[in-house]
Scaffold this motif. Structure first.
Motif, PDB file in Angstrom:
ATOM      1  N   LEU A  49      -5.500  -4.429  -7.809  1.00  0.00           N
ATOM      2  CA  LEU A  49      -6.309  -4.176  -7.432  1.00  0.00           C
ATOM      3  C   LEU A  49      -6.179  -2.754  -7.406  1.00  0.00           C
ATOM      4  N   ARG A  50      -7.470  -2.251  -8.565  1.00  0.00           N
ATOM      5  CA  ARG A  50      -7.891  -1.074  -8.828  1.00  0.00           C
ATOM      6  C   ARG A  50      -8.533  -0.568  -8.313  1.00  0.00           C
ATOM      7  N   TYR A  51      -8.693   0.460  -7.144  1.00  0.00           N
ATOM      8  CA  TYR A  51      -9.533   0.660  -6.216  1.00  0.00           C
ATOM      9  C   TYR A  51     -10.498   1.702  -6.552  1.00  0.00           C
ATOM     10  N   PHE A  52     -11.900   2.504  -6.209  1.00  0.00           N
ATOM     11  CA  PHE A  52     -11.939   3.230  -7.310  1.00  0.00           C
ATOM     12  C   PHE A  52     -12.203   4.484  -5.603  1.00  0.00           C
ATOM     13  N   ASN A  53     -13.105   5.367  -4.316  1.00  0.00           N
ATOM     14  CA  ASN A  53     -12.874   5.894  -3.969  1.00  0.00           C
ATOM     15  C   ASN A  53     -13.421   5.251  -2.904  1.00  0.00           C
ATOM     16  N   ALA A  54     -12.074   4.145  -2.003  1.00  0.00           N
ATOM     17  CA  ALA A  54     -12.430   4.589  -0.625  1.00  0.00           C
ATOM     18  C   ALA A  54     -12.874   5.019   0.669  1.00  0.00           C
ATOM     19  N   ALA A  55     -14.042   4.695   0.809  1.00  0.00           N
ATOM     20  CA  ALA A  55     -14.932   5.376   1.934  1.00  0.00           C
ATOM     21  C   ALA A  55     -15.000   4.532   2.953  1.00  0.00           C
ATOM     22  N   GLY A  56     -15.731   5.222   4.396  1.00  0.00           N
ATOM     23  CA  GLY A  56     -15.854   4.770   5.762  1.00  0.00           C
ATOM     24  C   GLY A  56     -15.036   4.456   6.460  1.00  0.00           C
ATOM     25  N   ALA A  57     -15.050   3.486   7.437  1.00  0.00           N
ATOM     26  CA  ALA A  57     -14.250   3.200   8.363  1.00  0.00           C
ATOM     27  C   ALA A  57     -14.923   1.442   8.822  1.00  0.00           C
ATOM     28  N   SER A  58     -14.163   0.918   9.426  1.00  0.00           N
ATOM     29  CA  SER A  58     -14.100  -0.092  10.330  1.00  0.00           C
ATOM     30  C   SER A  58     -14.767   0.294  12.241  1.00  0.00           C
ATOM     31  N   PHE A  60       0.815  -1.298  -0.292  1.00  0.00           N
ATOM     32  CA  PHE A  60      -0.025   0.323   0.223  1.00  0.00           C
ATOM     33  C   PHE A  60       1.150   1.412   0.370  1.00  0.00           C
ATOM     34  N   ALA A  61       1.649   1.389   0.833  1.00  0.00           N
ATOM     35  CA  ALA A  61       2.377   1.940   0.922  1.00  0.00           C
ATOM     36  C   ALA A  61       3.190   3.241  -0.195  1.00  0.00           C
ATOM     37  N   ALA A  62       2.815   4.333  -0.640  1.00  0.00           N
ATOM     38  CA  ALA A  62       2.821   5.207  -2.251  1.00  0.00           C
ATOM     39  C   ALA A  62       2.294   6.600  -1.000  1.00  0.00           C
ATOM     40  N   ARG A  63       3.024   7.411  -2.699  1.00  0.00           N
ATOM     41  CA  ARG A  63       2.060   8.422  -2.307  1.00  0.00           C
ATOM     42  C   ARG A  63       0.633   8.392  -3.126  1.00  0.00           C
ATOM     43  N   LEU A  71       3.875   0.397 -12.183  1.00  0.00           N
ATOM     44  CA  LEU A  71       3.639  -0.815 -10.767  1.00  0.00           C
ATOM     45  C   LEU A  71       3.983  -2.165 -11.678  1.00  0.00           C
ATOM     46  N   GLU A  72       2.684  -2.080 -12.227  1.00  0.00           N
ATOM     47  CA  GLU A  72       1.518  -2.713 -12.832  1.00  0.00           C
ATOM     48  C   GLU A  72       2.389  -3.263 -13.888  1.00  0.00           C
ATOM     49  N   VAL A  92      10.218 -14.107  -1.863  1.00  0.00           N
ATOM     50  CA  VAL A  92       9.146 -14.377  -1.793  1.00  0.00           C
ATOM     51  C   VAL A  92       8.372 -14.126  -3.390  1.00  0.00           C
ATOM     52  N   LYS A  93       7.303 -14.517  -3.592  1.00  0.00           N
ATOM     53  CA  LYS A  93       5.976 -14.788  -4.913  1.00  0.00           C
ATOM     54  C   LYS A  93       5.460 -14.241  -4.998  1.00  0.00           C
ATOM     55  N   LYS A  94       4.885 -13.987  -4.092  1.00  0.00           N
ATOM     56  CA  LYS A  94       3.586 -13.030  -4.238  1.00  0.00           C
ATOM     57  C   LYS A  94       3.300 -11.419  -3.312  1.00  0.00           C
ATOM     58  N   PHE A  95       2.628 -11.390  -4.151  1.00  0.00           N
ATOM     59  CA  PHE A  95       2.390  -9.547  -4.320  1.00  0.00           C
ATOM     60  C   PHE A  95       0.860  -9.556  -4.848  1.00  0.00           C
ATOM     61  N   ILE A  96       1.101  -8.101  -3.972  1.00  0.00           N
ATOM     62  CA  ILE A  96      -0.350  -7.686  -4.330  1.00  0.00           C
ATOM     63  C   ILE A  96      -0.525  -6.205  -4.287  1.00  0.00           C
ATOM     64  N   LEU A  97      -0.744  -5.236  -5.414  1.00  0.00           N
ATOM     65  CA  LEU A  97      -0.295  -4.437  -5.507  1.00  0.00           C
ATOM     66  C   LEU A  97      -1.855  -3.296  -5.767  1.00  0.00           C
ATOM     67  N   SER A  98      -2.101  -1.570  -5.032  1.00  0.00           N
ATOM     68  CA  SER A  98      -2.550  -1.192  -4.763  1.00  0.00           C
ATOM     69  C   SER A  98      -2.781  -0.302  -5.596  1.00  0.00           C
ATOM     70  N   SER A  99      -3.600  -0.830  -6.921  1.00  0.00           N
ATOM     71  CA  SER A  99      -3.380   0.324  -7.639  1.00  0.00           C
ATOM     72  C   SER A  99      -4.866   1.164  -7.945  1.00  0.00           C
ATOM     73  N   THR A 100      -5.064   2.333  -8.468  1.00  0.00           N
ATOM     74  CA  THR A 100      -5.898   3.188  -8.881  1.00  0.00           C
ATOM     75  C   THR A 100      -6.747   3.122  -9.947  1.00  0.00           C
ATOM     76  N   ALA A 101      -8.171   4.092  -9.883  1.00  0.00           N
ATOM     77  CA  ALA A 101      -9.235   4.057 -10.692  1.00  0.00           C
ATOM     78  C   ALA A 101      -8.097   5.296 -11.848  1.00  0.00           C
ATOM     79  N   ASN A 102      -7.053   5.638 -10.993  1.00  0.00           N
ATOM     80  CA  ASN A 102      -6.846   7.215 -11.763  1.00  0.00           C
ATOM     81  C   ASN A 102      -5.792   6.622 -12.643  1.00  0.00           C
ATOM     82  N   LEU A 103      -6.342   5.527 -13.392  1.00  0.00           N
ATOM     83  CA  LEU A 103      -5.686   5.088 -14.535  1.00  0.00           C
ATOM     84  C   LEU A 103      -6.637   5.549 -15.808  1.00  0.00           C
ATOM     85  N   PHE A 104      -7.561   5.549 -15.490  1.00  0.00           N
ATOM     86  CA  PHE A 104      -8.550   6.036 -16.408  1.00  0.00           C
ATOM     87  C   PHE A 104      -9.493   7.343 -16.866  1.00  0.00           C
TER      88      PHE A 104
END
Ligand code: UFG
Length: 325
Positions: free
Chosen positions: A166-175, A73-76, A148-149, A109-121
């Motif tokens: 995983l290209r997130y649109f607008n994350a919102a809400g809270a646990s 997740f760590a990114a600007r 990165l993708e 280590v061979k498994k990776f999940i990238l926090s990507s974005t809807a800002n690709l569109f």
């Protein structure tokens, strides 16, 4: 499974760590705490304070902990700021991601999940936007995620990496426990709620002559707990191959509609002020998430705007000064 979560003290990271721990996984959080908060780190996770620009620190984490998978997740992550400071985004996001990928590859280590974005569109031909949509990054931030993708694509071919973008649109809400606390805050829903808490006078609306229902930008708000669940599903599916998913609720709401919903939930009039358009903003972004729903059975638990904002409101009322109280 032991999972390294970079940016695990941040907003989406902290909620994903919480869900991973609830699912019985072991978690090491790696965070430089520039945007993240110590109090946002789940007590059952191990926190390593460090910066991804420093290969020796990352290498030490892989050497010390028996990591099976990485969620990055760590990114600007501010579209507007990236238009003003492109080198920061193209520099840090790309080189830090590369450091992490190289270090994990060196440690097998061979498994990776990238926090990507809807800002690709930035210029979608079809809405809702599915994974076949052409990629037009909307800002240096979006471009950095796309680079990165592309790295992941080549590391799969050459190093046998299995990844999910995983290209997130607008994350919102809270646990109940973890919510959104940026400094400075630039996102719509937390700012609206700060107005409701009396911490700001009004919410500025960035442009009202977009081609949308009421002239204000339309976004797809997806609950952060649902996003977190998508990471767990994707992680468990990596054995069957790499994958890319768009993550949204499939519904769009305008800025004015969000403010109206927040007025109902908070009982506060939430004054607005019309302002100029914000550079980098796109009129409408709505996801089609049929692919992850069909392939992995992803279901959104929070699929109406009212509930999404209500969970954020509950968290903000309990933490009026964010994690600093
Ligand atoms: N907005 C206002 N006033 C404000 C803040 C925001 O009118 O004070 C508007 C924005 O112009 C935009 C909408 O509210 O139209 C949502 O803005 P946010 O800043 O909350 O979110 P963005 O859509 O700009 O960005 C988010 C993530 C990015 C991600 C992007 C993908 O923060 O990381 O979604 O769509 F890239």
């Amino acid at each position: 499974m032991s999972v390294l979560v970079t940016g695990g003290a941040g907003y989406i990271g902290s909620v994903t760590v919480e869900q991973l721990i609830q699912a019985g996984e072991q978690v090491v959080v790696f965070d430089n705490l520039s945007q993240g908060h110590k109090k946002a780190v789940h007590p059952n996770a191990t926190l390593v304070e460090g910066d991804l620009s420093d290969r020796t620190v990352i290498d030490a984490v892989f050497a010390e902990h028996n990591i099976d998978a990485v969620i990055h997740f760590a990114a600007r992550s501010l579209v507007g700021q990236s238009m003003e400071c492109p080198f920061l985004y193209l520099g840090d996001n790309v080189t830090n991601g590369l450091n992490l990928l190289e270090s994990m590859t060196d440690h097998g280590v061979k498994k990776f999940i990238l926090s990507s974005t809807a800002n690709l569109f930035d210029d979608p031909e079809n809405i809702p936007i599915d994974e076949t949509e052409r990629i037009v990054p909307g800002s240096p931030y979006g471009e950095s995620k796309y680079i990165l993708e592309r790295m992941l694509y080549w590391l799969e071919k050459t190093q046998g990496l299995k990844y999910a973008a995983l290209r997130y649109f607008n994350a919102a809400g809270a646990s109940e426990r973890f919510g959104e606390n940026h400094d400075p805050e630039t996102h719509l829903i937390p700012i609206v709620l700060q107005v409701a808490l009396g911490q700001r006078d009004h919410i500025p609306i960035f442009g009202d002559d977009y081609e949308t229902v009421d002239g204000t930008c339309v976004r797809d708000y997806v609950h952060v707990v649902d996003l977190a669940q998508a990471h767990i599903l994707a992680l468990n599916a990596l054995g069957q191959g790499s994958r890319t998913y768009n993550l949204g609720s499939g519904q769009g709401f305008s800025v004015k509609q969000v403010i109206e919903a927040a007025r109902k939930i908070t009982g506060h009039p939430i004054p607005t002020e019309m302002g100029p358009k914000r550079p980098g903003d796109v009129a409408t972004l709505i996801a089609s998430s049929d692919k992850i729903r069909n392939e992995l059975g992803w279901k959104t638990k929070y699929d109406d705007l009212h509930t999404i904002i209500e969970t954020a409101w509950n968290w903000h009322k309990a933490h009026p000064n964010g994690y600093e109280d």
